[in-house]
Design an enzyme around this catalytic site. Structure first.
Site, PDB file in Angstrom:
ATOM      1  N   GLN A   1     144.060  -5.613 -43.667  1.00  0.00           N
ATOM      2  CA  GLN A   1     145.020  -6.644 -43.286  1.00  0.00           C
ATOM      3  C   GLN A   1     146.105  -6.075 -42.370  1.00  0.00           C
ATOM      4  OE1 GLN A   1     144.768  -8.222 -47.853  1.00  0.00           O
ATOM      5  NE2 GLN A   1     146.501  -9.015 -46.706  1.00  0.00           N
TER       6      GLN A   1
ATOM      7  N   ARG B   1     148.501 -12.464 -53.469  1.00  0.00           N
ATOM      8  CA  ARG B   1     148.917 -13.845 -53.143  1.00  0.00           C
ATOM      9  C   ARG B   1     149.814 -14.458 -54.206  1.00  0.00           C
ATOM     10  NH1 ARG B   1     144.646 -18.512 -51.059  1.00  0.00           N
ATOM     11  NH2 ARG B   1     146.166 -19.606 -49.856  1.00  0.00           N
ATOM     12  N   CYS B   2     151.000 -14.050 -54.548  1.00  0.00           N
ATOM     13  CA  CYS B   2     151.619 -12.906 -54.008  1.00  0.00           C
ATOM     14  C   CYS B   2     152.233 -12.106 -55.143  1.00  0.00           C
ATOM     15  CB  CYS B   2     152.722 -13.294 -53.056  1.00  0.00           C
ATOM     16  SG  CYS B   2     153.525 -11.831 -52.408  1.00  0.00           S
TER      17      CYS B   2
ATOM     18  N   GLU C   1     151.086 -18.224 -49.474  1.00  0.00           N
ATOM     19  CA  GLU C   1     151.070 -17.832 -50.886  1.00  0.00           C
ATOM     20  C   GLU C   1     151.736 -18.841 -51.812  1.00  0.00           C
ATOM     21  OE1 GLU C   1     151.555 -13.073 -50.367  1.00  0.00           O
ATOM     22  OE2 GLU C   1     153.043 -14.389 -49.498  1.00  0.00           O
TER      23      GLU C   1
HETATM   24  N1  MCN Z   1     150.989 -22.409 -41.033  1.00  0.00           N
HETATM   25  C1  MCN Z   1     151.332 -23.582 -40.417  1.00  0.00           C
HETATM   26  N2  MCN Z   1     152.624 -24.046 -40.533  1.00  0.00           N
HETATM   27  C2  MCN Z   1     153.554 -23.363 -41.242  1.00  0.00           C
HETATM   28  C3  MCN Z   1     153.196 -22.174 -41.905  1.00  0.00           C
HETATM   29  C4  MCN Z   1     151.891 -21.703 -41.764  1.00  0.00           C
HETATM   30  O1  MCN Z   1     150.477 -24.220 -39.792  1.00  0.00           O
HETATM   31  N3  MCN Z   1     154.802 -23.794 -41.334  1.00  0.00           N
HETATM   32  C5  MCN Z   1     149.637 -21.842 -40.867  1.00  0.00           C
HETATM   33  C6  MCN Z   1     149.711 -20.530 -40.096  1.00  0.00           C
HETATM   34  O2  MCN Z   1     149.789 -20.691 -38.756  1.00  0.00           O
HETATM   35  C7  MCN Z   1     148.471 -19.802 -40.581  1.00  0.00           C
HETATM   36  C8  MCN Z   1     148.389 -20.248 -42.040  1.00  0.00           C
HETATM   37  O3  MCN Z   1     149.103 -21.492 -42.128  1.00  0.00           O
HETATM   38  O4  MCN Z   1     147.361 -20.212 -39.844  1.00  0.00           O
HETATM   39  C9  MCN Z   1     149.048 -19.237 -43.006  1.00  0.00           C
HETATM   40  O5  MCN Z   1     150.247 -18.816 -42.433  1.00  0.00           O
HETATM   41  P1  MCN Z   1     151.372 -17.933 -43.158  1.00  0.00           P
HETATM   42  O6  MCN Z   1     151.952 -18.674 -44.267  1.00  0.00           O
HETATM   43  O7  MCN Z   1     152.244 -17.402 -42.096  1.00  0.00           O
HETATM   44  O8  MCN Z   1     150.569 -16.724 -43.830  1.00  0.00           O
HETATM   45  P2  MCN Z   1     149.771 -15.546 -43.119  1.00  0.00           P
HETATM   46  O9  MCN Z   1     149.047 -16.058 -41.962  1.00  0.00           O
HETATM   47  O10 MCN Z   1     150.642 -14.371 -42.976  1.00  0.00           O
HETATM   48  O11 MCN Z   1     148.683 -15.271 -44.221  1.00  0.00           O
HETATM   49  C10 MCN Z   1     148.965 -14.482 -45.331  1.00  0.00           C
HETATM   50  C11 MCN Z   1     148.835 -15.232 -46.620  1.00  0.00           C
HETATM   51  C12 MCN Z   1     148.730 -14.269 -47.731  1.00  0.00           C
HETATM   52  S1  MCN Z   1     149.936 -13.116 -47.885  1.00  0.00           S
HETATM   53  C13 MCN Z   1     147.649 -14.263 -48.553  1.00  0.00           C
HETATM   54  S2  MCN Z   1     147.641 -13.181 -49.834  1.00  0.00           S
HETATM   55  C14 MCN Z   1     146.547 -15.153 -48.322  1.00  0.00           C
HETATM   56  C15 MCN Z   1     146.932 -16.382 -47.580  1.00  0.00           C
HETATM   57  O12 MCN Z   1     147.722 -16.119 -46.532  1.00  0.00           O
HETATM   58  N4  MCN Z   1     145.320 -14.658 -48.105  1.00  0.00           N
HETATM   59  C16 MCN Z   1     144.342 -15.496 -47.605  1.00  0.00           C
HETATM   60  N5  MCN Z   1     145.952 -17.281 -47.365  1.00  0.00           N
HETATM   61  C17 MCN Z   1     144.656 -16.853 -47.264  1.00  0.00           C
HETATM   62  N6  MCN Z   1     143.697 -17.679 -46.810  1.00  0.00           N
HETATM   63  C18 MCN Z   1     142.436 -17.211 -46.632  1.00  0.00           C
HETATM   64  N7  MCN Z   1     141.486 -18.070 -46.187  1.00  0.00           N
HETATM   65  N8  MCN Z   1     142.111 -15.917 -46.899  1.00  0.00           N
HETATM   66  C19 MCN Z   1     143.020 -15.045 -47.376  1.00  0.00           C
HETATM   67  O13 MCN Z   1     142.694 -13.790 -47.604  1.00  0.00           O
HETATM   68 CU1  CUN Z   2     151.417 -11.052 -51.582  1.00  0.00          CU
HETATM   69  S1  CUN Z   2     149.299 -10.869 -51.273  1.00  0.00           S
HETATM   70 MO1  CUN Z   2     149.227 -11.404 -49.358  1.00  0.00          MO
HETATM   71  O1  CUN Z   2     150.709 -10.572 -49.213  1.00  0.00           O
HETATM   72  O2  CUN Z   2     148.248 -10.411 -48.552  1.00  0.00           O
END
Ligand code: MCN
Ligand code: CUN
Length: 792
Positions: free
Chosen positions: A221, A371-372, A741
């Site tokens: 990641q 997660r998380c 998360e």
């Molecule tokens: N998004 C959006 N509008 C927002 C916030 C987010 O459209 N206001 C969209 C983002 O653009 C992104 C998705 O939602 O496409 C998730 O965004 P975000 O919350 O920023 O999280 P990350 O992309 O950093 O993903 C990490 C998060 C974590 S920490 C874990 S653990 C987890 C999760 O995402 N692992 C996943 N969701 C998952 N989903 C899948 N399919 N697989 C994982 O391993």
């Molecule tokens: Cu808190 S699990 Mo995600 O941060 O990859």
């Protein structure tokens, strides 16, 4: 083509279909196990059958006799190159392979390298290891007892204590509790669980001896951070950072479990360097479940103080954390314990104190994020359980109690008693919306009726506040590297773009949502913006995807980089239209002259001019990079309500309804957010009712396969009903907060609260998760609801 609406170009707020799905749903993803390189060898690992044992001898002779087995690599072999230990990403150290002693069940003991995957497995079966088993520490509560073995003398430890962490005002909190009208207290335990992603961990290490160059294809990641770690661990054997390329292609779920560096990666690198050929290592399912990616294991003594009429006044939590033999994510000032500071929750009170001690045991490395599990899940579970406990104690409706104690909209930015500054929030409407959708008042009436007839029905609420999006870099780092993130946008002369990021999607849909952010800011249709992540040779440096940080950091970087380009486009437009920049107005996709909208230039025309006809003195080309260091974390929130019916004869639990209202500020793609929430809710259902890793007293894992580690599927999941409110983030360029998360954080307490609520009139005040039918059945027997049977 001329586009002038956000919708036509796939800008913010539109449920664009995921670009990446075309390859995923056709089985055409590029996962690490799909990689086949010429001359590639295969690695398989001999693992310890004991939780704690001296290695007396490793006899590889029979394995080496098998045709196709090329090498057996032991800790002693790695020791010669000082590669038998490595740092964890968060400042602990871990054995790559042991030289003398194995410290946990399923620990890597040695590795077999062979020409075929199955020959490597035969080699593993043929290696003979002689052990002298010792009595392991399995119970964290006993880790500090006198007479216990010291598990980490290598760290200069004289006991098994890892760290103590505390936050808040101990004195003021103790004083408040001594004088409070009402104090409720519960022991709340969250067991060790596993991310259980569909794809296990693995890599292909490809070392080129001529160039002294390593290409590392791996399930990570955080590719850049891993590249730096590889250079730190193996710099002394010639792997300097410019000669290391980490490529994370498609990932079949990470969920936090693919943040750490695992021994298998390092052994594969060592094998490739020693043999000079590419080496593939892919864990099988049982190895994955038994040896890495472990989270939680927090035992929390929780207390809440309040007035008789339900004004919450203070919180006190004392925690013991079992981090196994290595603190895989340890640095209490940062993620693992620090994020627990969110435990004061969504409520307004001035006093809190929390302290935490982590200990080493003979379990596999723990404390990994899931997660998380940077401790937010634990924190939310603690406070949301305690609010329900208080409601029960004083006889107040749990929704009303929450409504009365919420931090109010006008109090933001809100300074919590444990030191966070919550950026924005509006908690009441989110809970009210969930209550309206589910028909809360009618449900309470129905429950009262049912109770008269001895029926068991419960309603559980969770109104959580999440904290995601690290940096700011002043507060967060990985091995000293500050936690910003990055975006680089290159627009080609024809107006089509490629953008690269320091984050790495594992299924979250970044290829779509980053394109949408850039589309919105720059007016180039999202379908014409190609998104790339995961290759350290091409992407700008970033810290990776976890802690729902991609949107708060790299998403923000995308917006800022796109705005830099828009500024450039404005200059070119002023030049071409022969007006001053101030006379120009922007409408998604074009600049036009104020008052004369027919005089305009589209973004495509302006980009083309950047390469063909730009003003004298201006740099040619149309590219921008931004490293975004967020001024604060983002604080998404939500209110979930769960309704359960419990069969009073069998203890079986049916989730009748589950309504989830989330607020992640500005929504980039509502369909993707809904998908994140559906998946996350099921991952929250998992620890609430099913998942728990069980170790026997000898430290053997008893449920290390999918036959008995119960991952819920769509069959076990209820129909998730989702909705949202929108409270923009005040410090993010497009007002977005992370969301990935939230559902996993919010679901477990909602479900636990519902089940406990169904049994509360019997005198039940708390049940630890996972709450299984058996646990409920035992309670029903104990309370005399089920008669004449002995509890199991
Ligand atoms: N998004 C959006 N509008 C927002 C916030 C987010 O459209 N206001 C969209 C983002 O653009 C992104 C998705 O939602 O496409 C998730 O965004 P975000 O919350 O920023 O999280 P990350 O992309 O950093 O993903 C990490 C998060 C974590 S920490 C874990 S653990 C987890 C999760 O995402 N692992 C996943 N969701 C998952 N989903 C899948 N399919 N697989 C994982 O391993
Ligand atoms: Cu808190 S699990 Mo995600 O941060 O990859």
């Amino acid at each position: 083509m001329f586009c002038n609406t956000s919708k036509e170009i796939g800008g913010l707020g539109h449920g664009l279909k995921r670009k990446e799905d075309a390859r995923f749903i056709q089985g055409k993803g590029h996962y690490v196990d799909d990689i086949k390189l010429p001359g590639m060898l295969y690695m398989d690992i001999v693992r310890s059958p004991y939780a704690y044992a001296k290695i007396l001898n490793i006899d590889a002779s029979k394995a080496l006799e098998i045709p196709g087995v090329l090498a057996v690599i032991t800790g002693r072999d790695l020791e010669k190159y000082n590669l038998h230990w490595m740092p964890t990403l968060m400042s602990d150290t871990q054995m790559v392979l042991p030289t003398d002693t194995v410290m946990y069940y399923a620990q890597e003991v040695c590795a077999v390298i062979a020409t075929e995957r199955y020959i490597a497995a035969d080699g593993v079966a043929a290696v003979e290891v002689e052990y002298e088993p010792m009595k392991p520490i399995v119970d964290a509560h006993k880790a500090l007892d006198p007479g216990m073995p010291i598990l980490r003398p290598d760290k200069g430890k004289t006991d098994n204590h890892i760290w103590h962490w505390e936050a808040g005002d101990r004195e003021a909190t103790d004083k408040l509790f001594a004088n409070a009208e009402v104090v409720v207290k519960e022991q709340v335990y969250i067991p060790r669980i596993h991310v259980a992603s569909i794809e296990t961990c693995g890599c292909v290490a490809d070392f080129d001896p001529i160039e002294a160059h390593l290409t590392m294809y791996m399930t990570t990641q955080a590719p850049h951070a891993i590249r730096t770690v590889i250079a730190l661990v193996a710099g002394h054997v010639g792997l300097s950072e410019e000669k290391v390329r980490v490529i994370a292609s498609d990932i079949g779920g990470g969920f936090g479990g693919k943040v750490p560096v695992y021994p298998g990666y390092v052994i594969a690198i060592a094998a490739s360097v020693l043999i000079g050929k590419p080496v593939k290592w892919i864990e099988d399912r049982m190895e994955n479940l038994q040896a890495d990616s472990f989270a939680r294991d927090y035992d929390m003594t929780c207390e809440l103080a309040a007035t008789k009429d339900g004004k919450i006044q203070g919180l006190r939590i004392k925690t013991l954390a079992d981090h196994g033999y290595t603190d895989a994510a340890a640095n209490p000032s940062k993620y693992p314990a620090g994020m627990f500071s969110i435990c004061t929750g969504s409520y307004d009170y001035g006093v809190a104190f929390t302290e935490m001690d982590a200990v080493y045991t003979n379990k596999p490395p723990g404390g990994v994020a899931y997660r998380c599990s940077f401790r937010v899940t634990e924190a939310v579970h603690a406070i949301e359980r305690m609010v329900d406990r208080l409601a029960l104690e004083i006889g107040k409706d749990s929704a009303q109690l929450r409504m009365e104690n919420f931090i109010k909209k006008e109090q933001f930015p809100y300074h919590s008693p444990l030191g966070w500054e919550y950026d924005s929030g509006d908690y009441g409407p989110a809970l009210q919306k969930a209550m309206d959708i589910i028909g809360y008042d009618e449900l309470r009436k129905e429950q009262a009726e049912k109770r008269k007839n001895g029926e068991l029905m419960g309603i559980g609420i969770c109104s959580f506040t999440e904290v995601v999006g690290a940096g700011p870099s002043k507060d967060f780092d990985i091995l000293g590297i500050k936690m910003f993130d990055s975006a680089e946008i290159r627009v080609h002369p024809t107006g089509k773009a490629i953008a690269r990021f320091g984050t790495k999607s594992q299924g979250q849909g970044h290829e779509t949502t980053y394109a949408q952010i850039i589309a919105q800011e720059l007016g180039i249709p999202a379908e014409h913006i190609h998104i790339e992540e995961g290759d350290t040779d091409t992407a700008p440096y970033g810290l990776g995807t976890y802690a729902s940080r991609s949107t708060p950091t790299a998403g923000a970087a995308a917006a800022v980089a796109a705005r830099k380009l828009r500024d450039k486009a404005r200059k070119i437009a002023a030049y071409l239209l022969e007006v001053s920049e101030e006379d120009l107005e922007w409408e998604v996709g074009k600049f036009f002259v104020k008052g004369a909208p027919e005089k305009s230039k589209t973004i495509q025309e302006l980009v083309f001019a950047a390469y063909t006809n730009h003003p004298q003195g201006m740099e040619a080309g149309f590219e921008a990079t931004h490293y975004y260091d967020p001024p604060n974390l983002t604080f998404p929130f939500g209110s979930y309500i769960c309704v359960v019916d419990i069969d009073k004869e069998t203890g079986s639990i049916k989730i009748r309804r589950f309504v989830a209202i989330d607020d992640c500020g500005t929504i980039i793609n509502p369909m993707i957010v809904e998908g994140q929430i559906h998946g996350g809710l099921t991952q929250g259902l998992a620890p609430a009712m099913f998942e728990e890793l069980i170790y026997d007293e000898d430290g053997n894992m008893l449920n290390g396969s999918f036959m008995d580690y119960l991952v819920p599927t769509s069959v076990e999941s209820p129909k998730w009903e989702t909705g949202h409110t929108i409270t923009p983030c005040p410090h993010h360029p497009i007002g977005a907060k992370g969301v990935g998360e939230s559902p996993t954080v919010g679901a477990p307490p909602a479900i636990a609260n519902a089940i406990i609520d169904a049994l509360s009139h019997l005198g039940v005040t708390h049940i630890d998760i996972p709450i299984t039918p058996l646990k409920v059945w035992n309670i029903l027997v104990e309370k005399g609801v089920i008669e004449a049977v002995e509890a199991v």
